[in-house]
Design an enzyme around this catalytic site. Structure first.
Site, PDB file in Angstrom:
ATOM      1  N   PHE A  34       0.703  -1.164   0.075  1.00  0.00           N
ATOM      2  CA  PHE A  34       0.145  -0.030   0.085  1.00  0.00           C
ATOM      3  C   PHE A  34       0.954   1.409  -0.149  1.00  0.00           C
ATOM      4  CE2 PHE A  34      -4.056  -1.957   0.383  1.00  0.00           C
ATOM      5  CZ  PHE A  34      -3.982  -3.257   1.143  1.00  0.00           C
ATOM      6  N   GLN A 101      -2.846  -8.425   8.773  1.00  0.00           N
ATOM      7  CA  GLN A 101      -3.571  -7.262   8.186  1.00  0.00           C
ATOM      8  C   GLN A 101      -4.030  -7.270   6.598  1.00  0.00           C
ATOM      9  OE1 GLN A 101      -1.779  -3.403   9.743  1.00  0.00           O
ATOM     10  NE2 GLN A 101      -0.022  -4.794   9.564  1.00  0.00           N
ATOM     11  N   HIS A 135      -8.223  -7.323   9.257  1.00  0.00           N
ATOM     12  CA  HIS A 135      -8.897  -6.497   8.065  1.00  0.00           C
ATOM     13  C   HIS A 135      -9.745  -7.249   7.324  1.00  0.00           C
ATOM     14  CE1 HIS A 135      -5.352  -3.351   8.806  1.00  0.00           C
ATOM     15  NE2 HIS A 135      -5.994  -3.552   9.769  1.00  0.00           N
ATOM     16  N   CYS A 143     -23.303  -8.942   3.053  1.00  0.00           N
ATOM     17  CA  CYS A 143     -24.334  -8.035   2.898  1.00  0.00           C
ATOM     18  C   CYS A 143     -24.551  -6.981   3.885  1.00  0.00           C
ATOM     19  CB  CYS A 143     -25.729  -8.794   2.782  1.00  0.00           C
ATOM     20  SG  CYS A 143     -27.171  -7.805   2.939  1.00  0.00           S
ATOM     21  N   CYS A 168     -27.755  -8.064  -2.313  1.00  0.00           N
ATOM     22  CA  CYS A 168     -27.802  -9.415  -1.872  1.00  0.00           C
ATOM     23  C   CYS A 168     -29.357  -9.644  -2.220  1.00  0.00           C
ATOM     24  CB  CYS A 168     -27.704  -9.209  -0.372  1.00  0.00           C
ATOM     25  SG  CYS A 168     -28.340 -10.832   0.469  1.00  0.00           S
ATOM     26  N   CYS A 170     -31.498 -10.138  -0.053  1.00  0.00           N
ATOM     27  CA  CYS A 170     -32.543  -9.399   0.634  1.00  0.00           C
ATOM     28  C   CYS A 170     -32.794  -8.059   0.241  1.00  0.00           C
ATOM     29  CB  CYS A 170     -31.997  -9.577   2.205  1.00  0.00           C
ATOM     30  SG  CYS A 170     -30.706  -8.387   2.617  1.00  0.00           S
ATOM     31  N   ASN A 233      11.410  -6.337   8.393  1.00  0.00           N
ATOM     32  CA  ASN A 233      10.748  -5.313   7.533  1.00  0.00           C
ATOM     33  C   ASN A 233      12.071  -4.628   6.789  1.00  0.00           C
ATOM     34  OD1 ASN A 233       8.236  -4.474   6.888  1.00  0.00           O
ATOM     35  ND2 ASN A 233       8.935  -2.318   7.321  1.00  0.00           N
ATOM     36  N   VAL A 251      11.500 -10.864   3.371  1.00  0.00           N
ATOM     37  CA  VAL A 251      10.785 -11.960   4.174  1.00  0.00           C
ATOM     38  C   VAL A 251      11.192 -13.164   3.551  1.00  0.00           C
ATOM     39  CG1 VAL A 251       8.875 -10.466   5.066  1.00  0.00           C
ATOM     40  CG2 VAL A 251       8.773 -11.293   2.620  1.00  0.00           C
TER      41      VAL A 251
END
Ligand code: APR
Length: 269
Positions: A34, A101, A135, A143, A168, A170, A233, A251
């Site tokens: 991000f 996350q 997240h 819905c 949805c 509904c 990191n 990583v």
């Protein structure tokens, strides 16, 4: 002894090890991060994907979200060696929980190859480490009215074909099953994450810029409860001062090496 070796020794002697992961662990799989030079928020306005916009302008939200979903998850992404190393540490009982996350589902995929059937709340007990998707999971939609979950792909296809916003049965509007900016994390999830951080003897923060709350406060919470904190990191993070071990490595190098060191030290006895 470098920081990774000392972390491995700590893990060998630890009761509870917890890992918090961010977009950096999925970057080697091709999932964009991000922030940073080529981050998604350099190309998209994160405000367009906030909860308030979903509530105010669901049609516009979905129109933009289709493009973001394609950007983030349009490829065929596989778990990489870092996901696999954490899964192996979980299988070896060297890792109690993965708090992620990420909404890409790749930790679940890495565990899937050994674990039982996928559970929709994506938390597994027993042999596999608990996986808490702080997240949510972008492979699903939910819905906003009745709460029914559904697979995301067909709904994103409907939206891409102009069905905006997708609804949805509904009549309620579907929402990506992720926590949007300005939206509360489910109380039970963040409480469980916080208790795991407090209970941990070793807390690893892996591939995260540690700038988005409440996840960003977990390393400090763990440190205040006496945990050894390791941050793996490529770039600095605001939590670096709490780290007992700082590993500035990719990583896909650091985590397989850590897993090997833990296994070796376990064998060495
Ligand atoms: N190895 C190690 N670290 C890496 C690698 C790699 N191969 N690739 C990237 N990184 C690091 C970057 O240096 C950066 O610090 O991973 C971090 C990724 O940071 P972000 O892109 O900010 O991702 P993250 O911390 O997960 O963002 C948190 O912000 O937009 C919201 O909801 C979204 O969950 C996300 C949250």
């Amino acid at each position: 002894m470098d920081d990774l070796e000392s972390l491995a020794d700590e893990i060998r002697n630890a009761g509870t090890v917890v890992a918090l992961t961010g977009a950096g662990i999925s970057a080697p799989s091709g999932v964009p991060t991000f922030r940073g030079d080529d981050g998604v928020w350099e190309r998209f306005d994160e405000g367009q994907f906030a909860y308030g916009r979903f509530q105010r302008d669901p049609e516009g939200f979905w129109d933009d979200r289709v493009d973001l979903q394609q950007e983030l998850f349009g490829g065929e992404f596989e778990p990489n060696a870092a996901h696999e190393a954490l899964a192996a540490m979980g299988r070896d009982d060297s890792l109690e929980a993965i708090l992620t996350q990420n909404t890409d589902g790749l930790h679940g995929d890495a565990l899937e190859s050994t674990a039982g059937s996928e559970t929709d709340e994506v938390s597994r007990e027993g042999d596999d480490p608990t996986v808490l998707e702080l997240h949510g999971n972008a492979r699903r939609v939910r819905c906003a009215d009745c709460g029914k979950r559904a697979a995301g792909d067909p709904i994103f296809e409907r939206a891409a074909d102009g069905d905006l916003p997708p609804t949805c049965d509904c009549g309620g509007v579907y929402k990506p099953d992720v926590v949007l900016f300005g939206e509360q994390l489910p109380g039970a999830v963040i409480q469980r994450a916080r208790s795991l951080a407090r209970e941990s003897d070793v807390f690893l923060a892996i591939g995260s810029s540690l700038v988005v709350q409440p996840a960003a406060s977990l390393p400090r919470l763990a440190a205040s409860a006496g945990a050894t904190v390791g941050i793996i990191n490529l770039e600095t993070t605001p939590a670096d001062d709490t780290a007992d071990a700082l590993v500035r490595e990719d990583v896909t190098d650091a985590l397989p090496r850590l897993q090997t060191l833990v296994t070796e030290t376990e064998t060495r006895g």
